[in-house]
Design an enzyme around this catalytic site. Structure first.
Site, PDB file in Angstrom:
ATOM      1  N   VAL A 128       0.818  -1.220   0.000  1.00  9.42           N
ATOM      2  CA  VAL A 128       0.000   0.000   0.000  1.00  9.42           C
ATOM      3  C   VAL A 128       0.846   1.262   0.000  1.00  9.42           C
ATOM      4  O   VAL A 128       0.315   2.369   0.020  1.00  9.42           O
ATOM      5  CB  VAL A 128      -0.982   0.016   1.197  1.00  9.42           C
ATOM      6  CG1 VAL A 128      -2.023  -1.081   1.045  1.00  9.42           C
ATOM      7  CG2 VAL A 128      -0.247  -0.121   2.524  1.00  9.42           C
ATOM      8  N   GLY A 129       2.170   1.104  -0.034  1.00  8.84           N
ATOM      9  CA  GLY A 129       3.045   2.269  -0.103  1.00  8.84           C
ATOM     10  C   GLY A 129       4.473   1.857  -0.371  1.00  8.84           C
ATOM     11  O   GLY A 129       4.894   0.758   0.008  1.00  8.84           O
ATOM     12  N   GLY A 167       8.668   3.610  -0.692  1.00  9.04           N
ATOM     13  CA  GLY A 167       9.470   4.776  -0.381  1.00  9.04           C
ATOM     14  C   GLY A 167      10.926   4.557  -0.710  1.00  9.04           C
ATOM     15  O   GLY A 167      11.287   3.634  -1.447  1.00  9.04           O
ATOM     16  N   PHE A 179      13.525   3.496   0.956  1.00  9.93           N
ATOM     17  CA  PHE A 179      14.218   2.251   1.308  1.00  9.93           C
ATOM     18  C   PHE A 179      13.269   1.170   1.796  1.00  9.93           C
ATOM     19  O   PHE A 179      13.563   0.425   2.702  1.00  9.93           O
ATOM     20  CB  PHE A 179      15.344   2.475   2.324  1.00  9.93           C
ATOM     21  CG  PHE A 179      15.027   3.436   3.422  1.00  9.93           C
ATOM     22  CD1 PHE A 179      14.339   3.041   4.550  1.00  9.93           C
ATOM     23  CD2 PHE A 179      15.447   4.753   3.328  1.00  9.93           C
ATOM     24  CE1 PHE A 179      14.064   3.922   5.566  1.00  9.93           C
ATOM     25  CE2 PHE A 179      15.176   5.648   4.349  1.00  9.93           C
ATOM     26  CZ  PHE A 179      14.485   5.232   5.462  1.00  9.93           C
ATOM     27  N   GLY A 180      12.085   1.102   1.180  1.00  9.15           N
ATOM     28  CA  GLY A 180      11.226   0.002   1.569  1.00  9.15           C
ATOM     29  C   GLY A 180       9.801   0.123   1.118  1.00  9.15           C
ATOM     30  O   GLY A 180       9.487   0.827   0.172  1.00  9.15           O
ATOM     31  N   ARG A 181       8.943  -0.596   1.852  1.00 12.03           N
ATOM     32  CA  ARG A 181       7.528  -0.692   1.499  1.00 12.03           C
ATOM     33  C   ARG A 181       6.661  -0.759   2.744  1.00 12.03           C
ATOM     34  O   ARG A 181       7.137  -1.095   3.817  1.00 12.03           O
ATOM     35  CB  ARG A 181       7.265  -1.955   0.675  1.00 12.03           C
ATOM     36  CG  ARG A 181       7.957  -1.933  -0.651  1.00 12.03           C
ATOM     37  CD  ARG A 181       7.451  -3.035  -1.565  1.00 12.03           C
ATOM     38  NE  ARG A 181       7.887  -2.706  -2.918  1.00 12.03           N
ATOM     39  CZ  ARG A 181       7.211  -2.966  -4.018  1.00 12.03           C
ATOM     40  NH1 ARG A 181       6.068  -3.598  -3.951  1.00 12.03           N
ATOM     41  NH2 ARG A 181       7.673  -2.616  -5.198  1.00 12.03           N
ATOM     42  N   VAL A 182       5.389  -0.472   2.530  1.00 13.63           N
ATOM     43  CA  VAL A 182       4.378  -0.720   3.560  1.00 13.63           C
ATOM     44  C   VAL A 182       3.394  -1.734   2.993  1.00 13.63           C
ATOM     45  O   VAL A 182       2.871  -1.569   1.891  1.00 13.63           O
ATOM     46  CB  VAL A 182       3.635   0.568   3.969  1.00 13.63           C
ATOM     47  CG1 VAL A 182       2.507   0.227   4.944  1.00 13.63           C
ATOM     48  CG2 VAL A 182       4.590   1.564   4.602  1.00 13.63           C
ATOM     49  N   ASP A 201       7.156  16.923   9.218  1.00 12.92           N
ATOM     50  CA  ASP A 201       6.852  16.299   7.928  1.00 12.92           C
ATOM     51  C   ASP A 201       5.383  16.425   7.551  1.00 12.92           C
ATOM     52  O   ASP A 201       4.801  15.511   6.972  1.00 12.92           O
ATOM     53  CB  ASP A 201       7.269  14.828   7.945  1.00 12.92           C
ATOM     54  CG  ASP A 201       7.564  14.310   6.547  1.00 12.92           C
ATOM     55  OD1 ASP A 201       7.649  15.137   5.619  1.00 12.92           O
ATOM     56  OD2 ASP A 201       7.704  13.098   6.381  1.00 12.92           O
TER      57      ASP A 201
END
Length: 358
Positions: A55-56, A58, A60-63, A172
């Site tokens: 679902v996301g 970035g 250095f990775g993922r969600v 942020d």
């Protein structure tokens, strides 16, 4: 996909903007906060979950959306590649995110349930918020009405005020980091740049359009940067674009420091006055960062219709209620390819030392 596939996920460390700032005298009176201290979190293992979708993504990775096998509960699992975290020198940001999320409990902040690491990845198990990003709704509508922007601004103010009461600066704030729950209320997410304030902080981090002048000028920064970002966000929600933009970051920085704001004609007098007072280059004169703190913002004329007691109790009627088919619905998020993101090599034990308490 079975949970061992989780151990290969890489997390959405959002391409965000990071900001910090300085501290006003006097503690602001808080929005009444229905803050319930969470019980001792349960202990999980990666094998407890099935991975359902990404679902996301970035830097250095993922969600991932994951589902607990026994209780059938849905969670968001943020998975970060340790080699990439080290390469990008993000170790402190990762630790900051965990420590901040462990400390906070508020209706408008994402909840963290569990963290883990192996030789390749860091894992953060968080609540799944199925409504998607505020950014998506803003993009689809072009811009929000004044009443819609007012609702989101009020909930965001209560979240910022709560964080500041705990000496935490968020750094942020942007539409991509505001999720909507199934009822349409907000959840701030991605605390990678949040920081506990001891003194002023000096790190240059953030998305150019949302950076406060003191961040660009490396003057040290604290709480005031969150109020600056609120001014940018209100402008963007009601206009459909940020007040300072250019083809390159340097051009954006020049416009931010010049402080000239061109308002669209449809904005009313009161919201323009609020934005001007939030986007004051001199942080000592910025609304929210003076003696009365967040109360100065809440008592501004644009918020005259807001019942501030009702806001953190989620009693205001959300202007947008997401379409959600069920608890594990991902239709409000982008679709991401399940490519070879899980190819990170194991990290030597000596390099894992910094993550031993993660």
């Amino acid at each position: 996909m079975e949970a061992p596939g989780l151990a290969q996920a890489a997390a959405a460390e959002s391409d965000s903007r990071k900001v910090a700032e300085e501290t006003p005298d006097g503690a602001p009176a808080l929005c009444p906060s229905p803050e319930a201290l969470s019980p001792e979190p349960p202990v999980y293992s990666l094998q407890d979950f099935d991975t359902l979708a990404t679902v996301g993504t970035g830097t250095f990775g993922r969600v991932h959306l994951v589902k607990e096998k026994t209780a059938k509960h849905f969670f968001a699992l943020k998975v970060m590649s340790i080699p990439d975290v080290i390469r990008l020198k993000q170790e402190q940001h990762v630790h900051n995110e965990k420590s901040v999320l462990k400390e906070v409990s508020h209706p408008f902040l994402i909840r963290l349930f569990w963290t883990w690491h192996d030789e390749r990845f860091l894992y953060m198990l968080m609540e799944y918020v199925p409504g998607g990003e505020l950014f998506s709704y803003l993009r689809n509508r072009g811009r929000f009405s004044s009443t819609t922007g007012l609702f989101y601004s009020a909930e965001i103010i209560c979240a910022i005020e709560y964080l500041h009461s705990k000496e935490i600066v968020y750094r942020d704030l942007k539409p991509e980091n505001i999720l909507l729950d199934r009822d349409g209320h907000i959840k701030l997410t991605d605390f990678g740049f949040a920081k506990k304030l001891v003194d002023r902080t000096w790190t240059l981090c953030g998305t150019p359009e949302y950076l406060a002048p003191e961040v660009i000028q490396s003057k040290g920064h604290g709480r005031a940067v969150d109020w600056w970002a609120l001014g940018i966000l209100i402008f963007e929600m009601l206009s459909g674009f940020p007040p300072f933009f250019d083809d390159n970051p340097f051009g954006i920085y020049q416009k931010i420091l010049a402080g000239k704001i061109d308002f669209p004609r449809h904005l009313d007098f009161h919201v323009k006055d609020l934005i001007k007072k939030l986007l004051v280059v001199d942080r000592t004169r910025r609304l929210g960062n003076m003696k009365n703190g967040a109360n100065d913002v809440k008592h501004h004329r644009w918020f005259r219709s807001v019942d501030w007691e009702a806001v953190p109790q989620r009693k205001l009627k959300p202007p947008i209620v997401p379409k959600i088919a069920g608890d594990g619905d991902t239709s409000n998020f982008e679709t991401y390819p399940e490519n070879d993101w899980d190819t990170a090599a194991p990290v030597p034990q000596k390099d894992l030392e910094i993550f031993k308490n993660f």
